[in-house]
Scaffold this motif. Sequence first.
Motif, PDB file in Angstrom:
ATOM      1  N   ASP A 140       0.800  -1.227   0.000  1.00 24.00           N
ATOM      2  CA  ASP A 140       0.000   0.000   0.000  1.00 24.00           C
ATOM      3  C   ASP A 140       0.830   1.274   0.000  1.00 24.00           C
ATOM      4  N   LYS A 146       1.748   9.073  -2.202  1.00 24.50           N
ATOM      5  CA  LYS A 146       1.290   9.881  -1.064  1.00 24.50           C
ATOM      6  C   LYS A 146       2.433   9.977  -0.062  1.00 24.50           C
ATOM      7  N   LYS A 224      -3.865  -1.548  -6.806  1.00 22.45           N
ATOM      8  CA  LYS A 224      -3.625  -0.150  -6.443  1.00 22.45           C
ATOM      9  C   LYS A 224      -3.166   0.635  -7.669  1.00 22.45           C
ATOM     10  N   ARG A 238      -9.963   6.710  -6.247  1.00 22.94           N
ATOM     11  CA  ARG A 238      -8.929   6.296  -5.283  1.00 22.94           C
ATOM     12  C   ARG A 238      -9.489   6.181  -3.865  1.00 22.94           C
ATOM     13  N   LEU A 241      -9.830   2.966  -1.912  1.00 25.46           N
ATOM     14  CA  LEU A 241      -8.744   2.403  -1.095  1.00 25.46           C
ATOM     15  C   LEU A 241      -8.921   2.735   0.387  1.00 25.46           C
ATOM     16  N   ASN A 242      -9.915   3.564   0.682  1.00 22.85           N
ATOM     17  CA  ASN A 242     -10.172   3.913   2.084  1.00 22.85           C
ATOM     18  C   ASN A 242     -11.199   3.002   2.737  1.00 22.85           C
TER      19      ASN A 242
END
Length: 356
Positions: A140, A146, A224, A238, A241-242
Amino acid sequence: MQTMEKRLSVHVSTPYDVVICRGALQNLGAYIRNVHKGTSLMVVTDSHVEKWYLEEAAASLRAAGYRVETFVFPAGEESKCAKTYLALLNALAEKGLTRTDLIVALGGGVVGDMAGFAAATYLRGIPYVQIPTTLLSMVDSSVGGKTAIDLPAGKNLCGAFYQPALVLCDPDVLATLPEDVFCAGCAEVIKYGFIGDRALLESILHMPIRQQPEEIIFRSVAMKRDIVQKDERDTGLRQLLNFGHTFGHAIEKLSKYTLSHGQAVAMGMDMMCKAAVRRGFCDAQVTDLMEKLLRAYGLEQKVPFSAADIYRTALQDKKRDAECVALVIPVRPGTCELKKVSVSDLLFFAEEGLKA
Ligand code: GLY
């Protein structure tokens, strides 16, 4: 032992490859030479990883002809702060690193996030590579660009999108990872399965991730990659992904970070599954499968906070607008949907997520 490498190309604003290869750390210098022609580099790591892998990494980099500087900070989320970040910037300046030099982030998510943010901001940006050493950072945080440090008000509140020049995963280093840290990474793998790969869920239910790390890292990173290529700056897709992260981040913060990110995300995913079943978005096979997987990976744990506290803390999250929160809701194993819910509705989700 070095085996055949698996490679994925990530086509974003600044493209790069993710390489997965057992034994790759021994050949770190050669891998870096392929993406970076400069002379000096700074290896950033923490006090845990230093003991296991810094010497080996530095030796390989020196053998490839680099001048190697190192910056080591105490392991732990509390180090991902302005103080350590500024110390790193000062070290880069004192050692005279220039824009043609490189930062090597050798470690888990804390190292990768902070070294990446230093790379994004030192001299207005110098290149960096990610050498993730935990399962969580392999699947991840090292992928997708990020970078951030935490502020007293919350996690990752100061950061930048800044893509690495290379991500190099050596699954052999997972052998020295404590079991609870390994399991925290399994939570993120379970997340990938629920949002888009039912076969991955079946696979990790029948064969432990420890027995097939290359395949699992590859499939997680591939998912991802596909998502960040479509939404590099996290404005829509995106957010999938949370899954489990809205409540997970709140739980992590309420625990004062004594619960790991992975443990907290596992609790957050379990809450979302329960709430989704109660609200009729999906049937009980979703909660059954989630619970089986959490049990299998030592992640089944009672949430130690009230719905009201989780709700209040979740509202401080940076990923919301004034009236709405984007929730990731499972509709069946392997498929999740993004749904905007009102801030007041979020409390009901938290309450339903905590019911047995
Ligand atoms: N870890 C979530 C993301 O990279 O968007």
